[in-house]
Write a protein that holds these residues in place. Structure first.
Motif, mmCIF file in Angstrom:
data_model
loop_
_atom_site.group_PDB
_atom_site.id
_atom_site.type_symbol
_atom_site.label_atom_id
_atom_site.label_comp_id
_atom_site.label_asym_id
_atom_site.label_seq_id
_atom_site.Cartn_x
_atom_site.Cartn_y
_atom_site.Cartn_z
ATOM 1 N N GLY A 4 0.739 -1.249 0.005
ATOM 2 C CA GLY A 4 -0.011 -0.046 0.054
ATOM 3 C C GLY A 4 0.720 1.241 0.052
ATOM 4 O O GLY A 4 0.272 2.312 0.476
ATOM 5 N N LYS A 5 2.091 1.187 -0.326
ATOM 6 C CA LYS A 5 3.212 2.328 -0.462
ATOM 7 C C LYS A 5 4.161 2.101 -1.587
ATOM 8 O O LYS A 5 4.338 0.984 -1.902
ATOM 9 C CB LYS A 5 3.502 2.644 0.991
ATOM 10 C CG LYS A 5 4.232 1.493 1.519
ATOM 11 C CD LYS A 5 4.479 1.976 3.150
ATOM 12 C CE LYS A 5 4.697 1.026 3.951
ATOM 13 N NZ LYS A 5 4.790 1.485 5.392
ATOM 14 N N SER A 6 4.749 3.137 -2.023
ATOM 15 C CA SER A 6 5.760 3.100 -2.731
ATOM 16 C C SER A 6 6.940 2.172 -2.277
ATOM 17 O O SER A 6 7.102 2.092 -1.088
ATOM 18 C CB SER A 6 6.169 4.131 -3.192
ATOM 19 O OG SER A 6 7.017 4.886 -2.203
ATOM 20 N N ILE A 7 7.734 1.956 -3.197
ATOM 21 C CA ILE A 7 9.109 0.963 -2.582
ATOM 22 C C ILE A 7 10.057 1.817 -1.596
ATOM 23 O O ILE A 7 10.519 1.192 -0.661
ATOM 24 C CB ILE A 7 9.850 0.493 -3.971
ATOM 25 C CG1 ILE A 7 8.872 -0.798 -4.351
ATOM 26 C CG2 ILE A 7 11.355 -0.166 -3.447
ATOM 27 C CD1 ILE A 7 9.692 -1.155 -5.789
ATOM 28 N N THR A 8 10.302 3.363 -2.080
ATOM 29 C CA THR A 8 11.088 3.951 -1.249
ATOM 30 C C THR A 8 10.512 4.065 -0.088
ATOM 31 O O THR A 8 11.237 3.947 1.106
ATOM 32 C CB THR A 8 10.847 5.531 -2.038
ATOM 33 O OG1 THR A 8 11.390 5.244 -3.304
ATOM 34 C CG2 THR A 8 11.762 6.418 -1.145
ATOM 35 N N ASP A 9 8.997 4.325 0.309
ATOM 36 C CA ASP A 9 8.508 4.480 1.475
ATOM 37 C C ASP A 9 8.603 3.065 2.089
ATOM 38 O O ASP A 9 8.718 3.140 3.443
ATOM 39 C CB ASP A 9 6.991 4.776 1.396
ATOM 40 C CG ASP A 9 6.855 6.162 0.914
ATOM 41 O OD1 ASP A 9 8.032 7.099 0.983
ATOM 42 O OD2 ASP A 9 5.732 6.718 0.671
#
Length: 181
Positions: free
Chosen positions: A48-53
């Motif tokens: 539910g979030k970006s890889i960076t996050d």
């Protein structure tokens, strides 16, 4: 694990950041009239979030666990073109699954790229958490570690330097058709 041809991808793409996996997967899907799946997108959907996050909030280890699960699931369920994240190859279970897939007749293509060709493609931007700091040195270090693994699991090797994604995809289409897959 025996993979029947009807429940395994037609082709799997692996390689480092900047090799063109996602773009080439899309072109292959269009050319072969197959669905396309990217394990990085699968990881982002599950988390539910970006890889960076994920890296910032949960750490690399958590990302790698999600990535290994995404690859195993995609190898079991997906029947089209599959693009793996550049670091997926680091997981021993993923390596084993990819080798079993090739032994059962699957095609794993190592999309190879030099640092000089990868640099302008990815720009070494901040959206790639493993390339923070000195991006060129980090990319080289990643490739020094990963190259033997890409070569070990792949049964096809395509260099993408100085070639358009369409040219690379065309070569892979020819390879897949020649192998009778």
């Amino acid at each position: 694990m025996q993979m029947a041809s009807h429940t395994a991808p037609r082709v799997v793409l692996t390689g480092p950041p900047g090799a063109g996996k996602s773009t080439i997967a899309r072109l292959l899907g269009e050319a072969l009239e197959l669905p396309v799946r990217d394990t990085d997108t699968d990881v982002e959907s599950v988390a539910g979030k970006s890889i960076t996050d994920i890296f910032v909030d949960d750490g690399e280890q958590h990302f790698r666990e999600l990535e290994a699960q995404a690859v195993a699931t995609a190898l079991r369920e997906h029947t089209g073109v599959l693009a793996l994240g550049g670091g997926a190859i680091m997981d021993p279970q993923t390596q084993e699954l990819l080798m079993e897939y090739t032994v059962s007749g699957g095609t794993v293509v190592f999309l190879d790229v030099s640092l000089a060709a990868a640099a302008p493609r990815i720009g070494f931007n901040q959206a790639r958490p493993l390339l923070l700091g000195n991006p060129r040195a980090q990319w080289k270090k990643l490739m020094d570690t990963r190259r033997p693994l890409y070569e070990r699991v792949a049964n096809a090797h395509v260099v993408t330097d100085h070639r358009t994604p369409g040219e690379v995809a065309g070569d892979i289409v020819s390879l897949v058709k020649a192998s009778g897959l």
